[in-house]
Design a protein around this motif. Structure first.
Motif, mmCIF file in Angstrom:
data_model
loop_
_atom_site.group_PDB
_atom_site.id
_atom_site.type_symbol
_atom_site.label_atom_id
_atom_site.label_comp_id
_atom_site.label_asym_id
_atom_site.label_seq_id
_atom_site.Cartn_x
_atom_site.Cartn_y
_atom_site.Cartn_z
ATOM 1 N N ARG A 154 52.088 44.586 36.990
ATOM 2 C CA ARG A 154 53.111 44.103 37.898
ATOM 3 C C ARG A 154 52.604 42.949 38.747
ATOM 4 O O ARG A 154 53.217 42.612 39.725
ATOM 5 N N SER A 155 51.461 42.395 38.400
ATOM 6 C CA SER A 155 50.899 41.438 39.348
ATOM 7 C C SER A 155 50.776 40.019 38.777
ATOM 8 O O SER A 155 50.654 39.811 37.569
ATOM 9 N N ILE A 156 50.845 39.105 39.712
ATOM 10 C CA ILE A 156 50.668 37.688 39.401
ATOM 11 C C ILE A 156 49.507 37.229 40.265
ATOM 12 O O ILE A 156 49.519 37.423 41.481
ATOM 13 N N THR A 157 48.479 36.636 39.621
ATOM 14 C CA THR A 157 47.297 36.250 40.369
ATOM 15 C C THR A 157 47.010 34.766 40.133
ATOM 16 O O THR A 157 47.134 34.273 39.003
ATOM 17 N N VAL A 158 46.655 34.093 41.219
ATOM 18 C CA VAL A 158 46.254 32.683 41.093
ATOM 19 C C VAL A 158 44.737 32.631 41.159
ATOM 20 O O VAL A 158 44.130 33.202 42.062
ATOM 21 N N TYR A 159 44.141 31.985 40.183
ATOM 22 C CA TYR A 159 42.690 31.889 40.135
ATOM 23 C C TYR A 159 42.274 30.436 40.279
ATOM 24 O O TYR A 159 42.911 29.527 39.740
ATOM 25 N N LYS A 160 41.193 30.317 41.025
ATOM 26 C CA LYS A 160 40.543 29.009 41.006
ATOM 27 C C LYS A 160 39.505 29.076 39.907
ATOM 28 O O LYS A 160 38.551 29.861 39.958
ATOM 29 N N VAL A 161 39.706 28.306 38.873
ATOM 30 C CA VAL A 161 38.963 28.503 37.632
ATOM 31 C C VAL A 161 37.482 28.210 37.824
ATOM 32 O O VAL A 161 36.621 28.983 37.385
ATOM 33 N N SER A 162 37.194 27.132 38.518
ATOM 34 C CA SER A 162 35.784 26.766 38.594
ATOM 35 C C SER A 162 35.000 27.780 39.420
ATOM 36 O O SER A 162 33.818 27.976 39.188
ATOM 37 N N ASP A 163 35.689 28.459 40.351
ATOM 38 C CA ASP A 163 34.990 29.457 41.151
ATOM 39 C C ASP A 163 35.108 30.858 40.556
ATOM 40 O O ASP A 163 34.489 31.796 41.048
ATOM 41 N N GLN A 164 35.928 31.024 39.552
ATOM 42 C CA GLN A 164 36.230 32.311 38.927
ATOM 43 C C GLN A 164 36.705 33.306 39.978
ATOM 44 O O GLN A 164 36.349 34.474 39.970
ATOM 45 N N LYS A 165 37.462 32.803 40.932
ATOM 46 C CA LYS A 165 37.865 33.668 42.031
ATOM 47 C C LYS A 165 39.381 33.629 42.186
ATOM 48 O O LYS A 165 39.993 32.570 42.038
ATOM 49 N N PRO A 166 39.959 34.783 42.481
ATOM 50 C CA PRO A 166 41.391 34.754 42.764
ATOM 51 C C PRO A 166 41.633 34.185 44.156
ATOM 52 O O PRO A 166 40.864 34.446 45.075
ATOM 53 N N THR A 167 42.655 33.386 44.299
ATOM 54 C CA THR A 167 42.974 32.861 45.623
ATOM 55 C C THR A 167 44.284 33.446 46.157
ATOM 56 O O THR A 167 44.622 33.248 47.304
ATOM 57 N N GLY A 168 44.978 34.108 45.308
ATOM 58 C CA GLY A 168 46.201 34.734 45.806
ATOM 59 C C GLY A 168 46.738 35.696 44.768
ATOM 60 O O GLY A 168 46.519 35.510 43.568
ATOM 61 N N SER A 169 47.383 36.735 45.229
ATOM 62 C CA SER A 169 47.913 37.697 44.270
ATOM 63 C C SER A 169 49.187 38.309 44.825
ATOM 64 O O SER A 169 49.295 38.584 46.014
ATOM 65 N N TRP A 170 50.125 38.408 43.941
ATOM 66 C CA TRP A 170 51.389 39.027 44.320
ATOM 67 C C TRP A 170 51.758 40.066 43.283
ATOM 68 O O TRP A 170 51.432 39.886 42.106
ATOM 69 N N SER A 171 52.435 41.125 43.742
ATOM 70 C CA SER A 171 52.865 42.096 42.744
ATOM 71 C C SER A 171 54.279 42.590 43.097
ATOM 72 O O SER A 171 54.729 42.493 44.237
ATOM 73 N N VAL A 172 54.921 43.015 42.033
ATOM 74 C CA VAL A 172 56.288 43.514 42.241
ATOM 75 C C VAL A 172 56.236 45.018 42.486
ATOM 76 O O VAL A 172 55.228 45.667 42.249
ATOM 77 N N LYS A 173 57.316 45.506 42.950
ATOM 78 C CA LYS A 173 57.347 46.938 43.281
ATOM 79 C C LYS A 173 57.305 47.773 42.031
ATOM 80 O O LYS A 173 57.631 47.308 40.944
ATOM 81 N N GLN A 174 56.884 49.007 42.265
ATOM 82 C CA GLN A 174 56.875 49.961 41.168
ATOM 83 C C GLN A 174 58.263 50.032 40.582
ATOM 84 O O GLN A 174 59.250 50.048 41.297
ATOM 85 N N GLY A 175 58.374 50.053 39.327
ATOM 86 C CA GLY A 175 59.680 50.174 38.687
ATOM 87 C C GLY A 175 60.253 48.842 38.282
ATOM 88 O O GLY A 175 61.064 48.758 37.364
ATOM 89 N N GLN A 176 59.820 47.807 38.941
ATOM 90 C CA GLN A 176 60.259 46.480 38.508
ATOM 91 C C GLN A 176 59.297 45.959 37.433
ATOM 92 O O GLN A 176 58.125 46.290 37.428
ATOM 93 N N ILE A 177 59.840 45.167 36.592
ATOM 94 C CA ILE A 177 59.022 44.644 35.494
ATOM 95 C C ILE A 177 59.059 43.126 35.538
ATOM 96 O O ILE A 177 60.128 42.523 35.700
ATOM 97 N N ILE A 178 57.908 42.559 35.414
ATOM 98 C CA ILE A 178 57.869 41.103 35.279
ATOM 99 C C ILE A 178 58.215 40.797 33.832
ATOM 100 O O ILE A 178 57.525 41.222 32.902
#
Lengths: 682, 687
Positions: free
Chosen positions: A43-67
Motif C-alpha cells: 500500500r505504499s509509495i516511496t520516493v528514493y534518492k537513488v545516489s544515496d539509496q535512501k528514501p526521502t518520503g513515503s506515503w501509504s494508503v489505508k488498509q483496504g484500499q488498493i493502489i
C-alpha cells in the motif's frame, strides 16, 4: 560496447501479497533524475534518492484500499499522482504527510495507468481505452469516458496497437503483423526517436520485433485497422526450460536490455540481465541476478531498475556508440581508473542528456501540437534555442532539432525554415550523418545557399550525394543560378579569378615577370613558330557563371574516395561533363598562371583537387568523350597540358642528380693526400 | 661509357712562387711576370693569357724590377745585376753588374735608348741600350738614401726617383736634381718610421704620382714641386714595413694602385663636370682579388693585371674598355704554370714531380676491393729525392714510360739517370759522357718504348739520342724546314715510334719521320698557341689543343685535317667549352677505345668520344649528372661527345696509365693558401 556496472540495492521488496506475484507495481521517475518513485503492490509509495539509496518520503494508503496503478510525478505541477481502487485519483505534494488528506477525485471509469511525460501534462489511460489529460480530467472528474476499445478487447490484449493523438484527436488502430502462431508479446518498450515512435516487442519465443510508427500518419482520417509492419531485430536464445515471462527495455537505438531470458553461454539459468546489440545481434553485457526474477525492468537515466529476490537493484549501465568494432569488442576501451569515478562521470553525462532531452522535446512537441505554427515562429524559436542552450547540450540537440525540422519539411511542402537550417548549420554541430535528409531536401528545394554552407561544413557527405548535388548544380541554368544568394567570399573569389584574366589580357597577355612554360615541343624547338601564342592563354573565359563556379568550387573541395565516386560520376550527362571539364580546365589554366595566388579567399580549391577531378571525370567518361565531337577540342587541350606536364617532370627528373649532388655537396670529401677512387662517366 | 680507377694524388707539394714584378709590352701584347724565385714568365695577353715562355730562376736571384725596351726584356735585382733575357730560347742572355749594390728598380725610357736603375748606394745609373748589349753611361747625382722607384718623363728628359721620405726630380741632361718633394710620414706611432716611396709615375703634363708606405697616393706638380692632391688608399692603420703601393699607368688617364691588403684601386683622370675640360684624378674603382699584399700591378689595354705574395696572377677586365664581352674578357686567375710539372711512367706506375730545385719520384699505391672509394692496400711511396746540382732551377724533366730513365735539364746542364728498382732498393746511376748536344734542353721526351730520348734544343731543333744498357748515343738532329728559331715547348712521340711532333712558341707544329729522321710536314699555323698535343696510337693522327680552346686533329699520314676535325670546325664547339679559362694541358688516348680522347685542364677531366654527335649550343653541355639519373636506355639519346668530369679540382696533371687507371694529381688551392705567409693583419670591428 555496453557495460553493466556494479549494482546496488535500492530497497527491499515487500512480501508478495497478491496473486500476480508482483512485489513492485512500478518504478517511475521522480522530480529529478536522482529520484525515483517506487510503488509497491502493498500500500505504499516511496520516493528514493537513488545516489544515496535512501528514501526521502513515503506515503501509504489505508488498509483496504488498493493502489491500482504506479504513482507518477507530475512535472508540470510538481505533484504526485496515484490512482487507488481503480477510480480514485489522488494528487499530493512532497510535503503532504498524509495521503488521506490529499486531493481526491473520483472519475467515472476505471483507470488503467497514469502516464507522465516530462514537461507535459500527465495523461490518464482508462481501461476502456480512452485517454484524457490529467488537468482536464480533474477539472470535471465525472465527465463521460467513451469506449475506445470494443467490448472483447482489453489493452494488452491481442496483437493490436491503438495510437491516439490529440489535436486533432485521432485514433489509429494498428494490427501488429508478426509471424503467425505467436502469442501476445510479453513486454513492450517504446521510444521516441526522431520523428518516429519505435516500438519493441518481446515475445516468449525470444523474438524481439521492432515497429516504427511515424508521429504524423499520412492517412489521418482513415478508419479501420491498419497493418503495422514490424521487423525482427533480435532472436534471443532459449533454454530448455519453458519460459513464462520476461521483459525488455530499449536503452538506445542499438541496445536493448533483456531480463528473464537465459544467458547464451551460461546454460539454462534465466536469472540474467543482458544487454544486447540489436544491430549486430551480439550480447554486450550480462549480469547474474540473485533470487527470483519478476520479469520487470525499468530504465531511467542510465540506470536499470530490476526487482529480484527480495530487493530492487539499481544497475548503472553504459552503452557506447555502436560500431562494428565495438560490437565485436574490438574497440579499445578507454581505460577507467576506478568504478566510483566512472560512475560519477556517468552520472554527469546522463544528467546532461536528460536536460537536453527535456529542452529538445519541449521544443519539438510544441510545433507538432500546433500544426499551424508558422515557419517564422519556428525559426525564431530555433534561434532562441541555439542562443540559450549550453554548448555541450547543443551538440546533441542541434541534430535532433534539424532532424525534426527536416522531417516536417518533407511532409509539409509549405514548411521550409531555411533560416533555421542555416542557424543550425552555423553551430557547426551538424554533420551529414546526423541529418542525412537535409542536403537532399535542400536540393529538392533548390536551396543552393544551404547546399553551399552544408558542403563547407559537412565533412562526411557520401559520394552519391556529392554527385547528385553536382548534377543538380550543373543542370541548373546559369541565369537561375545568378539569383541565388551565395557565400560572398566564394563569389568574390570567382569574380577575381575571372577578372585576373581580363586584367592580364590588357597587360598584353602576361603578368609582370611571368614566363609561360615552354609547353609544346614543337614551339620550343622552332623559334619561328612563335606566332602560335602560349596555348594556356587561349580560351580563358570562364565557361560557367560566377555562382555556378562558386558552387562547383565547393564540390571540388569536398572529401571523397575516388573509387566510390567514380560510379556515381557516370550519372552525369555528356554536356554536363563537358561543361564541368571546361570549368576545370579554366581553373587549371588560371592556377598555372598563378592568378589565384593574388586573391585572398578563405576557401579555394587546390590545384591537386582540380587535377584529381579532371582525372576522375576523364576516367568516368573517357569513351564517350573520345567519340563526342564537341569534346574533341577539350580533350586535345587536356592532352596538351598533360604532355607539357610530363615534359616538365622529365626535365625535373634530369636535374634530380644535380639536386642530389647539391644536397650531398656539403659533406666534404676529405680523403687526405691519396686515395684510389672509381669514377664513372656516362 | 666506362669506369676508371683513379689515383687521386695530393702529395705533390708544388708551391707557386710569389709575383714580384710585372711589365706590359703593348706592342707585342705580352706581359712579363717576375717571381720571387727569380723566374720570368711571358704571357700572351691576346691569346687567353697563355703562358708562352718560362725562363726558370736561380737561387739567390731576387728580381726587383722588369722593363721592356722594345721587344727586349730586362730585369734587375738585389744581386746588383741587370739581366737581359733571350726570349727566343727562353733563357738568360747576359747579366751586367751595375756596381751600385742591390738594385731596387729598373726603368726604360720610351724612346728605347736608355735604361735607368736605382741602386742601394743612392745612385741612379743610366745604361745605354745597344744592339746586343747594354752599356753603362753615367750616374745621376748621388743621393743619401737608396733609390726605391724610378719613372721617366715621356720626353726622356727628366726622371723622378722615389726614395725614403722624398721624391727627387732629375734632369737627365745635367744629372742634377731639379726638385725635391718631401713625402709626409704617417701620423701617430708611424711618425718615427720612414715613408718609403715605393712607386712613382711621371706623366707628360708634369704631374708626378707617388705611392708610399703610408698608404697614400699623392699627386705632385713638378714645376712648383708642390703636392696637388693626396688619396688615402689603404685604411691600414697598422704600419708595417711592407706597405706597398705599386703604381702603373697606361693612357695618362687611368692609374691603378695595389695595396698590401690585396686591393687594387683605380684612379681616373676625368672631368668633374660633364662636358668641361678641367679634369681631375678621381678614385673610381676598387677590386679585391688577392688575399695577400700586391707586389705588382699593370694596366693593360682592357684589364688590370695584378700579382703578389699569393702567387696568383689576376686579370681583372675593365668592362668599360671591353668591346665584346666574351670568355676572353672574363676575370681570370692564373694559379699554375701552363706546363706539365708531372711526368708519369705509364708502364710502371711511377710519377716524377718537378720542383724548382729538386725532383721527386713516387710509386703509386695499390688498391683492393670494390666500390666508389677503394681500400688502399699499399700506400704510395717516395722512391727518390733528386737535388739539382748548381744554382739553376729545373726547366724540364721526364721519366721514361718504362720507368728506367729519368732526365732533367736546367738552363745550363742536362742530366740523365738510370733507375734500378730492385724490390725495395732503389738506386740510380748518372749516365756520364752525354753527347755534347745534350748540354741543355727546352723540352724532353722519351719514345714510347723508352729506347730513345728526344731533346728540344735551340733553333727549334730536336736531338735524337738512343738509350741502351751501356749508355746513350747521339743519333741525329731533327730540324724544321721553316726558319723559326723559337724554343719548343711541347714534344709528342707516336706509339709506334715512327713520328715525332714538336710545337714551338711561334705556334708552329712540325712533324718528323723518325725512321728517315726528316721533317715530314708542318701543321698549318693557327693563331693560337698549342697547349697540349698527342699522337693517336692506332690512327697516327695528331690531336692538338689550342689556347683559345679550339681543337684540331691532323692526320700525319695524309697530311691533312681529319674529317672529324673539319666537322668540329664547321659546327663549332659548345659555348661552355669555349668559356673555360684554363688551357688543356694533356692529350691522352685510350687504346681500348680508339674513339676516345682524354683531355684535362685545371678544373675538369674530359673524354671526347669522337663517335658521338657534337653538342650544339642548345644541348646541355655538362650532362654527366643528368645521364647518371637517366635509365640506361635513355642515356644514348642524351649523350654527346663531351664527357666532362668535374669531380677533380685544381688539377696539375692527368695521365692514363697502361693499366687503364688514371692518375690525377691535384694541388688544392686551400693547401697552397695554407702554406703562404700570413697576410697583413687587419682590424675587424673593434677587437
Amino acid at each position: 560496447m555496453a557495460t553493466l556496472y556494479e549494482g546496488y540495492t535500492l530497497c527491499g521488496v515487500g512480501p508478495v501479497q497478491n496473486s500476480s506475484n508482483i512485489g513492485i507495481l512500478g518504478v517511475e521517475q521522480g522530480r529529478d533524475i536522482d529520484y525515483v518513485l517506487v510503488t509497491d503492490s502493498s500500500r505504499s509509495i516511496t520516493v528514493y534518492k537513488v545516489s544515496d539509496q535512501k528514501p526521502t518520503g513515503s506515503w501509504s494508503v489505508k488498509q483496504g484500499q488498493i493502489i491500482s496503478c504506479p504513482a507518477v510525478f507530475n512535472t508540470q505541477s510538481q505533484e504526485y499522482v496515484v490512482v487507488t481502487d481503480d477510480r480514485v485519483v489522488r494528487v499530493w505534494k512532497e510535503d503532504d504527510v498524509n495521503l488521506e488528506k490529499a486531493f481526491k477525485a473520483t472519475v467515472s471509469a476505471d483507470v488503467l495507468r497514469v502516464l507522465s511525460a516530462t514537461d507535459s501534462e500527465p495523461v490518464v489511460l482508462f481501461c476502456c481505452g480512452a485517454v484524457r489529460f490529467l488537468d482536464s480530467l480533474l477539472a470535471s472528474p465525472q465527465q463521460p469516458i467513451e469506449d475506445v476499445l470494443t467490448e472483447d478487447e482489453i489493452i494488452r490484449g491481442e496483437h493490436c496497437l491503438y495510437v491516439q493523438r490529440f489535436n486533432p484527436n485521432t485514433l489509429v488502430k494498428h494490427r501488429i503483423e508478426t509471424e503467425p502462431g505467436l502469442s501476445a508479446p510479453i513486454s513492450f518498450s517504446a521510444t521516441c526517436r526522431g520523428s518516429n515512435i519505435h516500438l519493441l516487442y518481446l515475445y516468449l519465443n525470444g523474438s524481439v520485433y521492432e515497429s516504427v510508427l511515424p508521429f504524423r500518419s499520412s492517412s489521418t482520417g482513415a478508419e479501420g485497422v491498419q497493418a503495422l509492419s514490424c521487423s525482427l531485430c533480435l532472436s534471443l536464445p532459449l533454454g530448455e526450460e519453458k519460459l513464462m515471462s520476461g521483459a525488455a527495455v530499449v536503452l538506445d537505438e542499438a541496445h536493448v536490455a533483456v531480463i528473464g531470458f537465459p544467458h547464451p553461454s551460461a546454460g539454462a539459468c534465466k536469472d540474467y540481465l543482458c544487454i544486447w546489440n540489436t544491430h549486430f545481434q551480439t550480447l554486450q553485457a550480462s549480469k547474474e541476478m540473485a533470487g527470483r526474477i519478476y520479469s520487470q525492468l525499468w530504465c531511467y537515466s542510465g540506470k536499470l531498475y530490476v526487482p529480484h529476490g527480495k530487493m530492487l537493484s539499481v544497475i548503472p549501465f553504459d552503452c557506447q556508440k555502436s560500431s562494428l568494432a565495438a560490437a565485436m569488442g574490438k574497440l579499445k576501451q578507454t581505460s577507467r581508473s576506478g568504478k566510483d569515478f566512472s560512475s560519477d562521470i556517468y552520472e554527469m553525462l546522463t544528467c546532461k542528456n536528460r536536460k537536453t532531452c527535456q529542452n529538445t522535446f519541449c521544443l519539438i512537441f510544441k510545433p507538432l501540437q500546433m500544426d499551424c505554427s508558422l515557419v517564422e515562429d519556428v525559426q525564431a524559436e530555433v534561434g532562441e534555442f541555439i542562443r540559450r542552450a549550453p554548448q555541450a547540450d547543443l551538440q546533441l540537440a542541434a541534430g535532433r532539432v534539424a532532424l525534426e525540422l527536416v522531417s516536417r519539411s518533407q511532409t509539409d511542402a509549405n514548411f521550409y525554415p531555411q533560416c533555421a537550417f542555416l542557424q543550425l548549420l552555423e553551430t557547426r554541430y551538424l554533420c551529414y550523418s546526423v541529418c542525412p535528409e537535409l542536403l537532399s531536401l535542400a536540393m529538392v528545394k533548390k536551396d543552393f545557399h544551404l547546399c553551399q554552407i552544408a558542403f563547407q561544413i559537412f565533412s562526411d557527405i557520401p559520394e552519391a550525394v556529392t554527385c547528385a548535388c553536382l548534377k543538380a548544380i550543373l543542370s541548373t541554368p546559369d541565369l537561375e543560378m545568378e539569383t541565388v544568394n551565395l557565400d560572398t567570399d566564394s563569389v568574390i573569389f570567382m569574380k577575381e579569378l575571372t577578372q585576373a584574366h581580363s586584367r592580364s589580357d590588357e597587360e598584353g597577355g602576361q603578368l609582370n615577370g611571368f614566363c609561360p612554360p615552354a609547353l609544346e615541343s614543337d614551339v620550343s624547338d622552332t623559334p619561328s613558330n612563335k606566332l602560335q601564342r602560349d596555348p594556356l592563354s587561349l580560351d580563358m573565359s570562364c565557361p560557367v557563371g560566377l555562382h555556378k563556379g562558386a558552387l562547383l568550387n565547393e564540390v571540388l573541395q569536398t572529401a571523397y574516395s575516388d573509387r566510390s565516386l567514380l560510379p556515381h560520376l557516370k550519372d552525369l550527362t555528356v554536356p554536363q561533363v563537358i561543361v564541368f571539364l571546361q570549368y576545370l580546365r579554366f581553373l587549371y589554366f588560371k592556377y598555372s598562371h598563378d592568378a589565384h595566388k593574388q586573391i585572398r579567399a578563405l576557401r579555394t580549391p587546390s590545384i591537386s583537387q582540380i587535377i584529381d577531378w579532371v582525372c576522375l571525370l576523364l576516367d568516368a567518361h573517357f569513351t564517350v568523350l573520345a567519340v563526342a565531337p564537341e569534346a574533341k577540342r577539350l580533350v586535345f587541350d587536356l592532352h596538351k597540358f598533360v604532355r607539357s606536364q610530363v615534359k616538365l617532370y622529365a626535365e625535373l627528373g634530369k636535374i634530380e642528380g644535380s639536386l642530389q649532388v647539391l644536397k650531398n655537396s656539403k659533406q666534404s670529401e676529405d680523403f687526405g693526400m691519396y686515395a684510389i677512387q672509381v669514377i664513372e662517366l656516362f | 661509357m666506362g669506369e676508371f680507377k683513379v689515383h687521386r694524388v695530393r702529395f705533390f707539394d708544388y708551391m707557386p712562387s710569389g709575383i714580384r714584378a710585372l711589365a706590359f709590352n703593348r706592342d707585342i701584347e705580352r706581359i712579363a711576370v717576375a717571381r720571387m724565385d727569380g723566374s720570368v714568365e711571358v704571357f700572351h695577353c691576346s691569346d687567353r693569357f697563355f703562358q708562352e715562355k718560362i725562363i726558370p730562376g736561380r737561387e739567390q736571384c731576387g728580381i726587383e724590377g722588369l722593363s721592356w725596351v722594345g721587344e727586349r726584356l730586362f730585369s734587375a735585382g738585389l744581386n746588383g745585376g741587370i739581366t737581359e733575357y733571350d726570349l727566343t730560347n727562353q733563357k738568360v742572355k747576359y747579366t751586367v753588374d751595375a756596381y751600385g749594390g742591390p738594385i731596387w728598380t729598373i726603368a726604360g725610357n720610351q724612346q728605347g735608348t736608355h735604361l735607368a736603375v736605382g741602386c742601394e748606394d743612392g745612385t741612379v745609373k743610366l745604361f745605354e741600350v745597344n744592339e746586343d748589349k747594354i752599356q753603362f753611361e753615367r750616374n745621376l747625382d748621388r743621393q743619401k738614401s737608396r733609390i726605391i722607384s724610378l719613372s721617366w718623363h715621356p720626353s726622356g728628359s727628366k726622371i723622378a726617383a722615389g726614395m725614403m721620405d722624398m721624391i727627387q726630380i732629375f734632369n737627365v741632361e745635367t744629372g742634377h736634381s731639379v726638385h725635391r718633394l718631401l713625402a709626409d710620414r704617417g701620423v701617430g706611432t708611424s711618425r718615427s718610421k720612414e715613408c718609403v716611396v715605393w712607386s712613382v709615375v711621371y706623366l707628360s703634363d708634369g704631374t708626378i704620382i707617388s705611392g708610399d708606405s703610408v698608404g697614400m697616393v699623392k699627386l705632385w706638380d713638378d714645376q712648383t714641386g708642390t703636392l696637388i692632391k693626396s688619396h688615402n688608399v689603404t685604411k691600414c692603420d697598422v704600419i708595417t714595413s711592407y706597405l706597398i703601393v705599386p703604381l702603373e699607368w697606361q693612357n695618362e688617364d687611368s692609374l691603378v694602385a695595389g695595396t698590401s691588403e690585396g686591393t687594387v684601386v683605380q684612379f681616373q683622370f676625368i672631368s668633374m663636370v660633364l662636358g668641361k675640360d678641367d679634369k681631375e684624378w678621381v678614385r673610381t674603382r676598387t677590386f679585391k682579388n688577392h688575399t695577400h699584399d700586391i707586389r705588382a700591378v699593370a694596366e693593360i689595354t682592357t684589364a688590370v693585371v695584378s700579382g703578389g705574395m699569393d702567387a696568383q696572377l689576376v686579370v681583372r677586365p675593365l668592362l668599360d674598355k671591353v668591346e665584346v664581352r666574351s670568355a676572353a674578357s672574363a676575370l681570370r686567375k692564373i694559379h699554375f704554370p701552363h706546363r706539365r710539372l708531372v711526368s708519369c711512367a705509364r708502364k710502371s706506375g711511377l710519377m716524377l714531380f718537378q720542383y724548382p730545385g729538386h725532383l721527386e719520384l713516387w710509386r703509386l699505391g695499390e688498391s683492393e676491393g670494390k666500390g666508389s672509394s677503394l681500400f688502399v692496400k699499399r700506400n704510395p711511396e717516395k722512391l727518390l729525392h733528386l737535388k739539382v746540382k748548381g744554382e739553376d732551377h729545373i726547366r724540364c724533366s721526364a721519366v721514361s714510360p718504362c720507368g728506367e730513365w729519368i732526365v732533367y735539364s736546367t738552363a745550363s746542364s742536362l742530366r740523365l739517370y738510370r733507375l734500378h728498382c730492385d724490390n725495395n732498393n732503389v738506386s740510380i746511376t748518372k749516365i756520364s759522357k752525354l753527347p755534347m748536344v745534350l748540354s741543355s734542353a727546352n723540352q724532353l721526351c722519351f719514345s714510347s718504348d723508352s729506347s730513345h730520348l728526344f731533346s728540344a734544343s735551340t733553333q727549334s731543333s730536336v736531338h735524337l739520342v738512343s738509350l741502351s744498357q751501356s749508355g746513350c748515343k747521339f743519333v741525329g738532329t731533327l730540324k724544321p724546314k721553316s726558319g723559326s728559331h723559337q724554343a719548343i715547348h711541347l714534344l709528342a712521340a707516336s706509339e709506334d715510334g715512327k713520328w715525332l711532333a714538336s710545337a714551338n712558341s711561334d705556334h708552329e707544329v712540325h712533324i718528323y719521320n723518325l725512321q728517315t729522321r726528316k721533317a715530314h710536314c708542318t701543321v698549318p699555323v693557327y693563331s693560337s698557341a698549342v697547349t697540349a698535343m698527342g699522337i693517336h696510337p692506332t690512327t697516327n693522327c695528331l690531336f692538338m689543343m689550342y689556347a683559345d680552346q679550339q681543337m684540331c686533329e691532323y692526320s700525319i699520314e695524309q697530311k691533312q685535317y681529319t674529317d672529324w676535325s673539319r666537322m668540329v670546325q664547321r659546327k663549332g664547339l659548345h659555348r661552355f667549352w669555349m668559356e673555360r679559362d684554363t688551357p688543356c694541358l694533356n692529350v691522352m688516348f685510350n687504346p681500348q677505345h680508339p674513339s676516345h680522347v682524354i683531355l684535362h685542364d685545371t678544373y675538369m677531366l674530359c673524354i671526347i668520344d669522337q663517335s658521338l654527335p657534337l653538342p650544339d649550343d642548345k644541348t646541355q653541355f655538362y650532362n654527366q649528372l643528368t645521364l647518371k639519373s637517366l635509365p640506361e636506355e635513355q642515356r644514348k639519346s642524351h649523350s654527346h661527345a663531351f664527357k666532362v668530369c668535374k669531380t677533380f679540382k685544381d688539377i696539375l696533371c692527368v695521365e692514363l696509365m697502361s693499366d687503364q687507371s688514371l692518375v690525377v694529381v691535384e694541388r688544392p688551392l686551400e693547401d697552397v693558401a695554407s702554406q703562404l705567409p700570413a697576410p697583413i693583419k687587419q682590424k675587424k670591428f673593434a677587437t
